[in-house]
Design a protein around this motif. Structure first.
Motif, PDB file in Angstrom:
ATOM      1  N   HIS A 322       2.520  22.092  -8.685  1.00  0.00           N
ATOM      2  CA  HIS A 322       2.453  22.341  -7.250  1.00  0.00           C
ATOM      3  C   HIS A 322       1.033  22.075  -6.763  1.00  0.00           C
ATOM      4  O   HIS A 322       0.075  22.676  -7.257  1.00  0.00           O
ATOM      5  CB  HIS A 322       2.824  23.791  -6.918  1.00  0.00           C
ATOM      6  N   THR A 323       0.897  21.165  -5.833  1.00  0.00           N
ATOM      7  CA  THR A 323      -0.398  20.899  -5.213  1.00  0.00           C
ATOM      8  C   THR A 323      -0.487  21.698  -3.929  1.00  0.00           C
ATOM      9  O   THR A 323       0.326  21.524  -3.020  1.00  0.00           O
ATOM     10  CB  THR A 323      -0.571  19.399  -4.903  1.00  0.00           C
ATOM     11  N   GLY A 324      -1.461  22.589  -3.850  1.00  0.00           N
ATOM     12  CA  GLY A 324      -1.590  23.438  -2.666  1.00  0.00           C
ATOM     13  C   GLY A 324      -2.354  22.747  -1.555  1.00  0.00           C
ATOM     14  O   GLY A 324      -3.553  22.489  -1.671  1.00  0.00           O
ATOM     15  N   LEU A 325      -1.658  22.420  -0.471  1.00  0.00           N
ATOM     16  CA  LEU A 325      -2.288  21.772   0.675  1.00  0.00           C
ATOM     17  C   LEU A 325      -2.236  22.696   1.880  1.00  0.00           C
ATOM     18  O   LEU A 325      -1.243  23.388   2.101  1.00  0.00           O
ATOM     19  CB  LEU A 325      -1.570  20.464   1.022  1.00  0.00           C
ATOM     20  N   LEU A 326      -3.313  22.701   2.649  1.00  0.00           N
ATOM     21  CA  LEU A 326      -3.356  23.489   3.883  1.00  0.00           C
ATOM     22  C   LEU A 326      -3.329  22.539   5.071  1.00  0.00           C
ATOM     23  O   LEU A 326      -4.273  21.786   5.304  1.00  0.00           O
ATOM     24  CB  LEU A 326      -4.617  24.353   3.929  1.00  0.00           C
ATOM     25  N   ASP A 327      -2.230  22.540   5.794  1.00  0.00           N
ATOM     26  CA  ASP A 327      -2.111  21.743   7.013  1.00  0.00           C
ATOM     27  C   ASP A 327      -1.724  22.702   8.121  1.00  0.00           C
ATOM     28  O   ASP A 327      -0.571  23.102   8.237  1.00  0.00           O
ATOM     29  CB  ASP A 327      -1.073  20.632   6.846  1.00  0.00           C
TER      30      ASP A 327
END
Length: 348
Positions: A322-327
């Motif tokens: 899981h790649t944690g991205l903040l958008d």
């Protein structure tokens, strides 16, 4: 050596803080508009695709508004037009730039709308997808409900107040922002740095639907790849059967009727959902004359053990990184509200 490194880092942080403060105090803020077309009825697309029915009238568009102090009495005179669902603090709202609703203010909304005789049925529901923060609603002079909470949708049964022809809706909103225990996220009365300009009032779609007395209120959909089943839990207005049809594209892969409040359907030769293969199946439910459409993916999220015995987050019973991205989806002209669905698609 460590002391020197700590001193340098502290000095760097202080310089950055000083620069940011200077910019905030001395530089003129220029609010930018995005290139997306908004139109006179923004975000008019059907807002609930996972529980969709044909009955739908959007109330997005121009409303009357007024902002007064809590100590002032409202005489029914509105100050101008606001484009819902954009908060008055947003450029896209059409309200004079720099307008802000403070914790000491009251925001008043008003508009009229017309409903055809073939639209109004036994049960009519008014939906607000988000209003920040505390609001009360009247329809045709009748109080139809109140709500507290700026980040969740709510619905009001307005069957006793709605009528064929012209209707009048009034909404009164207050927003304590960061002066209260209510959720306000990163909104701040003193925005700057990481803190956002506060916004108030209606900031997501307002719409209305109407159904016969017998209808499907809600459905919970749970896929189970371990048993190869798709499971439904129905909330119905009456004890009547539910017809279910599942489609794979244009092909029906299941059709049947269920008398109770639950259904478990065995699927064969189905495709698992994953980011690499985002396979979705369409499903339709019929309760009386009410038809609701939805969709689902056959997938499972869980903890799994990898080949070395470590616990990993898993997808479909296999370890999945899981790649944690903040958008955060924050817009210069709409703030928390996107200018259009095209803007959302572009953002993704």
């Amino acid at each position: 050596m460590a002391e020197i490194a700590i001193f340098c880092l502290a000095r760097f942080a202080y310089i950055c803080y000083t620069i940011v403060n200077y910019m905030e105090e001395n530089m003129k803020t220029v609010r930018l508009r995005t290139p997306f077309e908004v139109g006179s009825t923004p975000l008019a697309e059907y807002p609930r695709p996972q529980f969709a029915r044909d009955s739908y009238v959007t109330l997005n568009g121009e409303w009357d508004y007024a902002i007064l102090r809590k100590s002032e009495s409202f005489n029914g005179k509105y100050q101008g037009k606001i484009l819902v669902p954009f908060s008055p603090e947003c450029l896209l709202s059409g309200v004079p730039e720099g307008t802000r609703v403070t914790p000491d203010d009251v925001l008043y909304y008003h508009r009229t709308f017309n409903l055809d005789a073939n639209f109004v049925k036994a049960v009519t529901i008014l939906h607000f997808d988000a209003v920040d923060m505390i609001c009360s609603v009247k329809l045709n002079g009748i109080s139809v409900g109140e709500h507290i909470g700026g980040y969740v949708p709510f619905s009001l049964d307005v069957s006793a107040a709605v009528k064929v022809g012209e209707n009048v809706i009034e909404v009164v909103v207050t927003d304590p922002c960061d002066t209260s225990y209510h959720t306000h996220a990163k909104q701040s009365s003193k925005p700057g740095g990481i803190w956002y300009t506060p916004q108030s009032g209606i900031w997501q779609s307002v719409w209305i639907e109407s159904m016969d007395e017998v209808y499907l209120k809600d459905v919970t959909i749970v896929p189970d790849i371990d048993t190869d089943t798709i499971n439904f839990k129905f909330d119905k207005s009456a004890n009547v059967p539910v017809d279910v049809i599942i489609m794979d594209g244009a092909k029906a892969i299941f059709s049947g009727q269920f008398d109770g409040d639950t259904a478990s359907i065995k699927l064969e030769n189905y495709e698992l959902w994953s980011p690499e293969n985002p396979k979705l199946y369409d499903v339709a439910f019929k309760v009386g004359n009410d038809i609701v459409k939805s969709y689902f993916g056959m997938r499972k999220f869980s903890w799994v053990t990898d080949s070395k015995g470590f616990k990993r987050m898993g997808l479909n019973n296999k370890p999945y990184f899981h790649t944690g991205l903040l958008d955060q989806g924050y817009w210069s002209d709409g703030m928390l509200t996107p200018p259009s669905n095209a803007a959302l698609e572009w953002d993704v």
